[in-house]
Structure formats: structure tokens, C-alpha cells
Design a protein around this motif. Structure first.
Motif, PDB file in Angstrom:
ATOM      1  N   ALA B 307       9.064   4.957  -7.312  1.00  0.00           N
ATOM      2  CA  ALA B 307       7.745   5.501  -6.950  1.00  0.00           C
ATOM      3  C   ALA B 307       6.843   4.490  -6.259  1.00  0.00           C
ATOM      4  O   ALA B 307       6.007   4.863  -5.439  1.00  0.00           O
ATOM      5  N   VAL B 308       7.008   3.233  -6.577  1.00  0.00           N
ATOM      6  CA  VAL B 308       6.017   2.262  -6.101  1.00  0.00           C
ATOM      7  C   VAL B 308       6.146   2.044  -4.589  1.00  0.00           C
ATOM      8  O   VAL B 308       7.241   1.864  -4.062  1.00  0.00           O
ATOM      9  N   ASN B 309       5.005   2.122  -3.949  1.00  0.00           N
ATOM     10  CA  ASN B 309       4.954   1.915  -2.500  1.00  0.00           C
ATOM     11  C   ASN B 309       4.682   0.434  -2.245  1.00  0.00           C
ATOM     12  O   ASN B 309       3.551  -0.046  -2.325  1.00  0.00           O
ATOM     13  N   ARG B 310       5.743  -0.273  -1.942  1.00  0.00           N
ATOM     14  CA  ARG B 310       5.622  -1.722  -1.780  1.00  0.00           C
ATOM     15  C   ARG B 310       4.810  -2.088  -0.537  1.00  0.00           C
ATOM     16  O   ARG B 310       4.203  -3.158  -0.479  1.00  0.00           O
ATOM     17  N   HIS B 311       4.819  -1.186   0.432  1.00  0.00           N
ATOM     18  CA  HIS B 311       4.003  -1.433   1.620  1.00  0.00           C
ATOM     19  C   HIS B 311       2.515  -1.375   1.255  1.00  0.00           C
ATOM     20  O   HIS B 311       1.709  -2.171   1.756  1.00  0.00           O
ATOM     21  N   ALA B 312       2.179  -0.434   0.373  1.00  0.00           N
ATOM     22  CA  ALA B 312       0.780  -0.334  -0.068  1.00  0.00           C
ATOM     23  C   ALA B 312       0.359  -1.605  -0.802  1.00  0.00           C
ATOM     24  O   ALA B 312      -0.748  -2.122  -0.603  1.00  0.00           O
ATOM     25  N   ILE B 313       1.254  -2.125  -1.640  1.00  0.00           N
ATOM     26  CA  ILE B 313       0.949  -3.366  -2.365  1.00  0.00           C
ATOM     27  C   ILE B 313       0.755  -4.514  -1.370  1.00  0.00           C
ATOM     28  O   ILE B 313      -0.152  -5.342  -1.523  1.00  0.00           O
ATOM     29  N   SER B 314       1.601  -4.540  -0.356  1.00  0.00           N
ATOM     30  CA  SER B 314       1.498  -5.582   0.664  1.00  0.00           C
ATOM     31  C   SER B 314       0.137  -5.496   1.369  1.00  0.00           C
ATOM     32  O   SER B 314      -0.520  -6.518   1.602  1.00  0.00           O
TER      33      SER B 314
END
Lengths: 330, 542
Positions: B307-314
Motif C-alpha cells: 500500500a505504501v506509496n514510496r514516491h509520496a514519501i520521497s
């Protein structure tokens, strides 16, 4: 000499008539109605106009703006390619007022946030007035030890700076859920800021009520009722309370204005409404870091607070003028 | 390298003097080098204390290598990697004037077990007798470390070969302290130092002051070069936003905390010359408690990974210029990096993608449904720093979308890392970061997931997930042994361990990060190492 019609109309009708003839009051009521209706329509706006979920973080999304796919978080054009800035006001249906740092539509959150701000301030105001009425009437009517005890308690509460008092109470309740015997109140429950704000303003509202009751308890009709053996409770409910009611009505919008400011301050400090829910205070907090690049995020809820608080104060003044029996019909 | 940047071996006395002014939001905790595990103070320890080994004081990848420090040279392994004999360098003095002796080394190694150093098990558990010290520290004798004062040697006997032993000895926890150092956490009272600086005062509520160590002399400029500034003053209580402004205005020379997202654009635009991007071996990840619901269910842990959007975290960290999505716990550049991504759109454990592409929320929701945990209450613990708060808000939104009632709890950064380690706090899920202690896979895999790193009820339990899987444990042990003789094969085994951990998903790796440093106009010779970041002894202020 009072005008003829003033002698015929009941006090409440007379007050209503005065209010209807007061342009400031009408303007204030119109503003408050508009703000309330807009906030009530938050869901409709988010779903059918902005097509957004204002409680879901959406930093990686893009929207079509003027025919072009546009990132919600826009890379900064600097030599080091550092940082991103949320999209600013588009003045179109999506992201009308721009995005907050989580990629959420500020306009939609403003309306949802207004709901919470209005709900908390109105509820806190009513609760505060109710508690203040009990304290003020008991202290003013019974006097003596009851008055001394309640008045000193109010003095102590009033001696503590209101915001410091509210912050202290909020931090305790926000840190963890509140357990009252078998009842558990979640730390993000709106009841907590409502109760906290209501409590801190009780001394503010209780004093004028006590003063009014002090003058009423020696009034002829009260003395007669006592001499006829009417029970104290009945005197309080049937004779004192109706005569204190105008004071309560005047105080209500003024306390609501104060409650709104307090709620915004607590939410701004992250100890009022808890994320992802919004209030105008939390949105100002969200916009704090964007004040240079996207000032609208902080300015929009700030303006909403100013306009609403101003309207409430104007309404409070108008109500006082309308309910003041000493004033003639204008 | 620009001409005005000098290596540690070329000291320029013309720049000697002045006070280096540093700022941080909060203090880094205890000043006991054997106990403190915060990068904020590791930076200080690297210019104050020395171990038998240290990491080379050089820029870039050269700084990853452990070299001899208080030891005269790195010894050859004996008995198939089970014995090391170090020769202590003579003539080095503590800042109180006493000479460093073999007894100090032996006592320091024993002390780190007695004071429950966070890495006593994970780094030094292979020393003979360490297991007994870990079980009962009050009677710790550590027979695997033998000193010979006359010969000037310290002999280490290990229970099994450890390919990274020199790296572990280079970490500040193995700093050499006087033998009479009290056997408890020293709190705010620093023991005598051997490096170019000594601690003068430390008040966690206000500031820390360091001055030159009057007994310091350079014995190896690559191991411990002389410092430029005469004094280093570290002020605490300066929030991250204020740090940036103060450094821009020249009130401080450098700030410890990460630059808030909203200030990055301004630095890139107006302070380009003062802004430096530093490559790191560092990651952000979500740690899930495998012993607490709902994360005791592997399906839930995998759902979080999908589920985690790693691009959003970036984006929330500051953009792709300084961060990249990450799928395994070992970042690129470290041997053993898996390099494939099973938890991304269109991939699974059997068919991993070459890189992270997009979150797969549908798959994640299916897994949550299968787990039967939908609707449960989750509390996500984050630190109160700006970037973590932004990431936390996103993660709360994601968990809510998955069907969990999610609360977000921000804890002051000073204590969050220790708080989430202690099982008594019953932390379900937390957002945290990990900066390499040394540039080897064991620091990312073994330290974070081995049974020896799990200490229930302790603030120093680096295996926050509580995972203790016999199969993975055996694989990691084998990787460690093989790496002694065959680094390449060892790296493959570490990658296998990484894949096995991916399958159990006790963590959700998020992003690999670089660090943005903004320095004052007057700060010269900007000098960072891979592991200890800005090297305070090598920057100058005049």
C-alpha cells in the motif's frame, strides 16, 4: 415617553423588532448563515464539484489543469532541484485555493474545517453558558457561603491565563484517551475541545449572570414569591431564569466568538482537532510552512475566522442593544 | 575535489582557531560513548574518542574503510578468523593526562557489556564470554579479551569468525575510556577523551561545549587529524525551521536536524553556495511489531508494503534529488543490496520487479480482508521532526484507507528512537530511520533483525520488529562466516537473507535518503564522511 407600540409588544417581540431594524445585525446574521450553509455543503462540494477526498493525503497525484497534466506537488526550479511546493490556487473547480502540504484540496478542507470550528464553538458556547448560568444563579441567589465558594473558584480559574489553562487541559487529553470509569473518550473526539473551551470561559460568562441575579433577588416579585412560601427551585426556574435569559442570549454569540478563537488556537498548536480531521486552526497550521510560497493555505482559514468572529461580535452587540429594556425603540 | 577543500592529511594551520557554532532541536541524550546511539552525538564522539580502529577520515567512499587508530595496525586474523592480536599504540594520552594503557582497552570492552551498550549483543556477541556477559552483566569477565601490558597487546578470541569485526570496533561504542570509568551510564558527565577535543560542559537543556584536548597529538592524520576550530559550542532548543534561518543569517555554522521541506526551495534558490547535498547510507522505513496485533499477521505486513506509496514519501522528504524509493533494507552501494521489488504494482514475491513502480492498494486491501484485521485500531508512532510529521500524516491516511482506525502519535525526537525499541511501550508500528554504523550489509540486516538484537523491556533493542526467525538467523550467521574469506559470496548470502526478510515483511523500506546541509558563509573546507557526516574537526571558521 415610550412609543405606543412598545407598550403593547412583549419584550421578546420588541427585541426581535429592534433586531430586524438593525442593519448591522442583519448583515451579521446573513454572514453567519452564509458561512454555516457553505460549511454544511462541504460534502457536496468535495464530492461533486472538486472531486476530491480532503482527508486523504495525495502528494503523488496529478490533475488536469487547462488541458495539461499538472503535479499536485511541483518540483522547485532551482539549480539543486531541491524541494517541492504544493500547487497554488487554480481558480478552477479542482484545487480552487490550492493544495496543502499533504496534497489535499484547501477549499474542500476549509469547508469541512468550518464545520468543526462552528460545531465546537457553538457547542462550547452553549455548554459554557449553561454551566455559567448554574454557577451565576446559585452564587447570586443564595449569596453567603455558596457565593463566596463559587466566586473564589471562578476567581482562581480566571487568574490562570485562558489559553494556558486550555492548553494544559488539552495536552493531558490529547496525549492519551480519557477514561472516566467505564466510559472512554478517544483523544480525537470533538467532545474534548468542546468541554475544555466551555470550562475555561465559565468565569467570563458567570460574572455578569451573578451580577444580574444579585439585583433580581431583592426584586419585589421575588420577595413576594418567597413570602408566599414558593419553593426556592421554583423561584429560580420561574422567576430568576426568565429574567436572566436576555443576559444569556447576549453572552452566547460573544462566548461563541471567544470559543472559536480558542479552538483555532488549540488546533493550530495541534492540541485541538486532530488530523486528518480539519478545523480552521489546523489549516492555518498546515499553511504555516508555506507562508512565503503558498500564503493562501493560511490566509483563507484566517479570513474565515476573522469574518465569522466579527459577525458574532456584531450580533452580540446588536442583541444587547435589542434586549436592553432601558433603550427605547429605535 | 575543489582546490579549497583539503584532505585530512593536509592540515592548513592558517585556518586554525575560532569557535564552531552548531545547533540542534534537542540534545542527543547521554554523553556516554558506550551507550549513546544517536547520530547527533556519534558525530561528536568521532572527534573526541578513539577505538582500536576507526573509519578513515576522508571524503566519500574512502571513509567507509576501517583503519587502525589506537592500534598500531590492523592485525591479520589468526585461527581461521577466531583470534585477533592488536598492538596498542604507545604515547597516547587521555585529556586528563594519563597514558592510554592496555588495561583501559580491556576494561572498555568489558564495560560496554556491563552498561548494556545497545550493540553489545549485535556487534560484540561473537567475543568469547559475551553470551555470559549478556545474560548477567554484573558478573561479566569477558575472557575473550586478554590484555598483556608488557607486550602492549590485546587479544580478542571470537566464537565464530566475524568479517566486520574491525568495522564494529571502529564504532563509538567501542571507544577506549580510562579503566576507572564508572560502570554505569555517565549521563551528562563525559569521560576523558583521546581525540583532538574534550568535553568541557554538557547541559541537555541548553548547550554542550568542547575545547581542544591539551594532550592530543596527531599519530595518524587519516585516523584522527587535528582540529581547526579551538572550541565547538552546540546549542540545543533551536527548532529545525529556526536552525535554517539562523545558519542563513550566520548565527550558527551548521544545524543538525533535517531541513524542513518548505525551506528546501529557498536554499536551492538563494543559498546555493552554502548548500551541500551529502550522499548517505541511510534509509527511512516503517517498523512493524511482529509480536503485536495486527502486525503479528504476515498478511497485514505485506499489505502495508504493497500500500505504501514510496514516491509520496520521497516527495515529503524533499523530492527525488535527495531521495529514492527503496524496496529492501540494504540501500544501494552496500554489498547485499537485493535490488528487486516484490511489493509494487504488478509484482509479487515470486516475480519481483526490478524497481518500485507504484503502490498496489487493491492488493493491499485484499490482504487486509484475508487477514481479518480490518477495523482494528492502530497507533503509528513518529518523531516530531517536520519531515516525519509530514510522512506520518501520509501514512495515517494510507492506513485509514486500508480500513484501520489509525491514531498518529508524535514523540519528541530525542526519545522516539528509544521509545519504539522498548517492548513495554507496546508500539505496534513506527516510522523511523537508520543510518549506517558501518558500510556493510550486517549493519542493516543482522543488527536490525537478529535474535541477539532483540532485548524485551530495554530501550536498546534495535530489532524493533521483534522478529526472531531461526531460518533467517542461520542464513545471516552463514553469510557472516563466509564473508570472512569470500566477500562476494558473502554478499550473495546477505542478499538471500534480505530476500527472506522481505518475504516476512517485518518492515516496509521506504526511501534511501541523502542529506541536505546548509552551512554559514564563513564555514570552509566542507568535509563529510559517509558514516559520520560533517566532520567537525575538519571544517574551519576562520
Amino acid at each position: 415617553m415610550m412609543p405606543l407600540d412598545a407598550t403593547i409588544l412583549s419584550p421578546s417581540r420588541l427585541a426581535l423588532r429592534r433586531l430586524r431594524r438593525d442593519p448591522s445585525a442583519l448583515a451579521a446574521i446573513a454572514v453567519l448563515a452564509l458561512v454555516t450553509l457553505a460549511c454544511l455543503a462541504a460534502g457536496l462540494y468535495a464530492r461533486h464539484v472538486a472531486h476530491t477526498d480532503p482527508f486523504t493525503s495525495d502528494v503523488a497525484a496529478a490533475i488536469t489543469l487547462h488541458g495539461q497534466l499538472t503535479d499536485i506537488m511541483q518540483p522547485n526550479d532551482n539549480p539543486l532541484h531541491l524541494g517541492l511546493t504544493p500547487i497554488g490556487p487554480t481558480w478552477s473547480v479542482q484545487y480552487l485555493l490550492g493544495s496543502d502540504p499533504q496534497g489535499r484540496d484547501v477549499a474542500a478542507r476549509l469547508l469541512y474545517g468550518g464545520r468543526n470550528s462552528l460545531l465546537i464553538s457553538a457547542s462550547a458556547s452553549l455548554l459554557c453558558i449553561a454551566m455559567a448560568a448554574v454557577v451565576g444563579i446559585l452564587a447570586g441567589y443564595f449569596g453567603g457561603f455558596v457565593d463566596a465558594a463559587l466566586s473564589r473558584m471562578m476567581d482562581i480559574m480566571w487568574a490562570i491565563p485562558v489559553y494556558l489553562f486550555a492548553i494544559s487541559l488539552s495536552i493531558v487529553t490529547v496525549a492519551q484517551d480519557l477514561h472516566l470509569g467505564p466510559i472512554t473518550i478517544a483523544s480525537d473526539n470533538l467532545i474534548l475541545p468542546i468541554v475544555i473551551i466551555a470550562i475555561v470561559y465559565v468565569p467570563y460568562a458567570a460574572r455578569p449572570i451573578r451580577g444580574r441575579v444579585l439585583s433580581l433577588r431583592h426584586a419585589e416579585f421575588v420577595t413576594v414569591a418567597r413570602s408566599l412560601g414558593v419553593r426556592e427551585a421554583r423561584i429560580l426556574l420561574r422567576d430568576i431564569l426568565p429574567n436572566v435569559a436576555p443576559t444569556l442570549i447576549v453572552l452566547a454569540p460573544l462566548v461563541m466568538a471567544l470559543a472559536m478563537l480558542a479552538e483555532s488556537a488549540l488546533s493550530f498548536l495541534s492540541i485541538g482537532v486532530q488530523a486528518p480531521a480539519a478545523s480552521w486552526g489546523t489549516i492555518i497550521n498546515d499553511g504555516q510552512g508555506l507562508i512565503y510560497t503558498r500564503p493562501m493555505v493560511a490566509i483563507a482559514p484566517g479570513l474565515a475566522i476573522v469574518v465569522t468572529v466579527l459577525a458574532l461580535n456584531v450580533l452580540g452587540d446588536s442583541l444587547r442593544d435589542a434586549l436592553d429594556a432601558r433603550e427605547g425603540d429605535r | 575535489m575543489p582546490a579549497d577543500l583539503l584532505p585530512a592529511t593536509q592540515y592548513d594551520p592558517a585556518h586554525r582557531g575560532g569557535t564552531l557554532r552548531l545547533a540542534a532541536d534537542g540534545p542527543g541524550g547521554t554523553i556516554d560513548p558506550a551507550i549513546n546511539y544517536q547520530s547527533e552525538f556519534a558525530q561528536l564522539f568521532t572527534v573526541t574518542y578513539d577505538g582500536l580502529t576507526t573509519f578513515r577520515k576522508a571524503r566519500g567512499r574512502a571513509s567507509d574503510e576501517a583503519i587502525a587508530d589506537l592500534a598500531e595496525a590492523l592485525p591479520e586474523p589468526l585461527d581461521g578468523g577466531l583470534t585477533y592480536v592488536f598492538h596498542l599504540r604507545r604515547g597516547i594520552r587521555f585529556s586528563d593526562g594519563r597514558e592510554v594503557r592496555v588495561a583501559d582497552v580491556v576494561a572498555s570492552m568489558r564495560r560496554l557489556f556491563i552498561v548494556h551498550s545497545p550493540t553489545s549483543g549485535s556487534f560484540f556477541g561473537s567475543i568469547v564470554g559475551a553470551d555470559a556477559c549478556l545474560r548477567d552483566s554484573s558478573h561479566c569477565t569477558l575472557p575473550g579479551v586478554i590484555g598483556d601490558e608488557a607486550a602492549g597487546t590485546i587479544t580478542f578470541h571470537l566464537t565464530h569468525p566475524d568479517a566486520d569485526f574491525f568495522d564494529k570496533l571502529a564504532f563509538p561504542h567501542a571507544s577506549i575510556l580510562p579503566a576507572d570509568t564508572p560502570l554505569h551510564d555517565l549521563g551528562n558527565d563525559a569521560p576523558p577523551t583521546t581525540g583532538p577535543y574534550r568535553f568541557v560542559s554538557y547541559n541537555p537543556n541548553s548547550q554542550l561545549v568542547m575545547e581542544r584536548n591539551p594532550f592530543f597529538h596527531v599519530w595518524n592524520a587519516e585516523a584522527q587529524p587535528d582540529g581547526y576550530a579551538d572550541r565547538i559550542v552546540y546549542t540545543f532548543g533551536v527548532p529545525d525551521e529556526a536552525q535554517v534561518t539562523a545558519v542563513e543569517n550566520g548565527q550558527y555554522d551548521w544545524g543538525f536536524d533535517n531541513i524542513p521541506l518548505d525551506r528546501l526551495g529557498e536554499l536551492g534558490d538563494r543559498f546555493t553556495a552554502q548548500t551541500h547535498i551529502e550522499g548517505l547510507y541511510a534509509i527511512y522505513y516503517i517498523t512493524m511489531n511482529t509480536r503485536l496485533a495486527p502486525f503479528d499477521n504476515v498478511l497485514v505486513r505485506r499489505a502495508i508494503n504493497y500500500a505504501v506509496n514510496r514516491h509520496a514519501i520521497s516527495i515529503l522528504y524533499g523530492g527525488t534529488a535527495i531521495s529514492q524509493p527503496l524496496c529492501d533494507m540494504t540501500p544501494p552501494g552496500i554489498a547485499g543490496h537485493v535490488g528487486t521489488c516484490p511489493y509494487t504494482k504488478g509484482a509479487d514475491l515470486d516475480h519481483p520487479a526490478p524497481a518500485w513502480a507504484a503502490p498496489d492498494m487493491e492488493r493491499a486491501k485484499q490482504l487486509v480482508e484475508q487477514s481479518g484485521t480490518r477495523g482494528q485500531h492502530i497507533t503509528l508512532i513518529i518523531s516530531n521532526r517536520a519531515a516525519e510529521q509530514a510522512m506520518g500524516a501520509y501514512l495515517q491516511s494510507m492506513l485509514t484507507e486500508l480500513g484501520y482506525k489509525t491514531s498518529l502519535k508524535a514523540i519528541t525526537n530525542d526519545i522516539q528512537f528509544n521509545y519504539i525499541q522498548n517492548t513495554n511501550n507496546r508500539v505496534q508500528i513506527a516510522l523511523t530511520d537508520w543510518y549506517a554504523d558501518y558500510a556493510k550489509p550486517s549493519d542493516f540486516i543482522y543488527d536490525l533483525f537478529s535474535c541477539t538484537s532483540f532485548h524485551p523491556g530495554s530501550d536498546a533493542s534495535i530489532n524493533i520488529t521483534g522478529l526472531c526467525d531461526p531460518g533467517i538467523e542461520a542464513l545471516m550467521d552463514r553469510a557472516g562466516v563466509v564473508s570472512v574469506t569470500d566477500r562476494a559470496r558473502g554478499a550473495q548470502l546477505w542478499a538471500d537473507a534480505g530476500r527472506a526478510i522481505q518475504a516476512l515483511a517485518p518492515t516496509a523500506p521506504l526511501i534511501q535518503i541523502d542529506r541536505v546541509n546548509v552551512v554559514s558563509k564563513r564555514l570552509g573546507n566542507f568535509f563529510t564522511t559517509d558514516l559520520y557526516h560533517l566532520l567537525f574537526s575538519q571544517v574551519w571558521v576562520r
